[in-house]
Design an enzyme around this catalytic site. Sequence first.
Site, mmCIF file in Angstrom:
data_model
loop_
_atom_site.group_PDB
_atom_site.id
_atom_site.type_symbol
_atom_site.label_atom_id
_atom_site.label_comp_id
_atom_site.label_asym_id
_atom_site.label_seq_id
_atom_site.Cartn_x
_atom_site.Cartn_y
_atom_site.Cartn_z
ATOM 1 N N ASP A 53 5.554 3.895 -3.148
ATOM 2 C CA ASP A 53 7.005 4.048 -3.337
ATOM 3 C C ASP A 53 7.635 4.654 -2.077
ATOM 4 O O ASP A 53 8.863 4.812 -2.006
ATOM 5 C CB ASP A 53 7.359 4.821 -4.616
ATOM 6 C CG ASP A 53 6.832 6.240 -4.640
ATOM 7 O OD1 ASP A 53 6.065 6.615 -3.726
ATOM 8 O OD2 ASP A 53 7.184 6.987 -5.580
ATOM 9 N N ASP A 92 2.282 1.910 -6.670
ATOM 10 C CA ASP A 92 2.872 3.181 -7.080
ATOM 11 C C ASP A 92 3.873 2.956 -8.197
ATOM 12 O O ASP A 92 4.752 2.092 -8.081
ATOM 13 C CB ASP A 92 3.662 3.764 -5.898
ATOM 14 C CG ASP A 92 3.040 5.018 -5.344
ATOM 15 O OD1 ASP A 92 2.226 5.643 -6.042
ATOM 16 O OD2 ASP A 92 3.377 5.360 -4.200
ATOM 17 N N LYS A 122 -0.708 3.695 -9.470
ATOM 18 C CA LYS A 122 -0.866 5.099 -9.087
ATOM 19 C C LYS A 122 0.260 5.920 -9.704
ATOM 20 O O LYS A 122 1.418 5.505 -9.650
ATOM 21 C CB LYS A 122 -0.856 5.252 -7.564
ATOM 22 C CG LYS A 122 -0.909 6.703 -7.110
ATOM 23 C CD LYS A 122 -1.300 6.861 -5.665
ATOM 24 C CE LYS A 122 -0.197 6.699 -4.662
ATOM 25 N NZ LYS A 122 0.937 7.656 -4.812
ATOM 26 N N GLU A 124 1.825 9.994 -10.009
ATOM 27 C CA GLU A 124 1.801 11.344 -9.469
ATOM 28 C C GLU A 124 1.699 12.361 -10.609
ATOM 29 O O GLU A 124 2.253 12.146 -11.686
ATOM 30 C CB GLU A 124 3.079 11.622 -8.654
ATOM 31 C CG GLU A 124 3.190 10.769 -7.402
ATOM 32 C CD GLU A 124 4.407 11.094 -6.545
ATOM 33 O OE1 GLU A 124 5.110 12.093 -6.835
ATOM 34 O OE2 GLU A 124 4.645 10.345 -5.587
ATOM 35 N N GLU A 191 -2.549 14.950 -1.242
ATOM 36 C CA GLU A 191 -1.583 14.909 -0.133
ATOM 37 C C GLU A 191 -1.221 16.313 0.336
ATOM 38 O O GLU A 191 -0.815 17.178 -0.452
ATOM 39 C CB GLU A 191 -0.311 14.149 -0.586
ATOM 40 C CG GLU A 191 0.724 14.071 0.525
ATOM 41 C CD GLU A 191 1.800 13.008 0.314
ATOM 42 O OE1 GLU A 191 1.696 12.223 -0.654
ATOM 43 O OE2 GLU A 191 2.736 12.970 1.124
HETATM 44 O O1 KIV Z 1 4.077 6.140 -1.460
HETATM 45 C C1 KIV Z 1 3.140 6.322 -0.661
HETATM 46 O O2 KIV Z 1 3.072 5.739 0.427
HETATM 47 C C2 KIV Z 1 2.099 7.252 -1.046
HETATM 48 C C3 KIV Z 1 1.100 7.655 -0.004
HETATM 49 C C4 KIV Z 1 1.714 8.625 0.921
HETATM 50 C C5 KIV Z 1 -0.154 8.159 -0.589
HETATM 51 O O3 KIV Z 1 2.074 7.701 -2.149
#
Ligand code: KIV
Length: 273
Positions: A53, A92, A122, A124, A191
């Site tokens: 994202d 994401d 993914k 968070e 991160e």
């Molecule tokens: O959105 C993204 O690019 C990420 C990475 C920084 C892991 O979540």
Amino acid sequence: MSTAQKTSARVVTTKTVMTMKRAGEKIAMLTAYDFLTARYLDQVGIDIILVGDSVGNVVQGHETTLPVTVDDMIYHAKAVKRAVKNALIVVDMPFMSYQNTIEEAVRNCGRVMKEVGVGAVKLEGGEYVAGIVRHLVKIGIPVMGHLGLTPQAINRFGTYEVRAQDKHEAAQLLRDAKILSDAGVFSVVLEKIPAGLARKVTAAISVPTIGIGAGPHCDGQVLVVHDMLGLTEEFRPRFVRRYSEMADTMRGAFRRYISDVKSKQFPTMKESY
Ligand code: KIV
């Protein structure tokens, strides 16, 4: 071997990624949001392509990732998917697409899996998303976790500083990693946390950790492709190694083009019909 040829033809799945940890093989992950970048990454043997994202920052020009929508992610993931033969594609899930209820998370993650056909999503967050993760994994949606500096929580953090520097937050992060691992994630992004803490987390869980600003002890590494190519000039945190200076390369090419047009050197008759 031509520059377009892959170094290895292995098709990467979530299972491959977990096996790589056990075998001590480092995992290389980069972001992509478009067809050609994804094609070149896949051709040279990247293990995982993250449709991050971060598209909100580096493609759409937003200050944060918060405005990105599920439709945006599906649009970019479809372009990436058309290019990729071997890498595992992870998408994401954007802010407010999975945090509210399990039903909403299933609907949005289900859309990504069904409409794009990628390998995983993914999410968070730690403990508070564990129930959602457990349910998604149970119904067949593989999940990558993301702890530490989670950009969707920037308004809570108030700063992009290194996370988990104090004992309390470090202990919570270690707990979160174990909870996510028990909930069934196949890997976890760490991160911008201290390298010592990332080492502890990596030793404590059986699934791979993938670091970004989390030191050398993680099972793999990820960077935003625009950062490592030198396209995001003002963004220079110490964890970004630049493998190219593409902003300069692009400006140089654009200047030469403008000059050629103005001076009537482009196009020539050879470039005409
Ligand atoms: O959105 C993204 O690019 C990420 C990475 C920084 C892991 O979540």
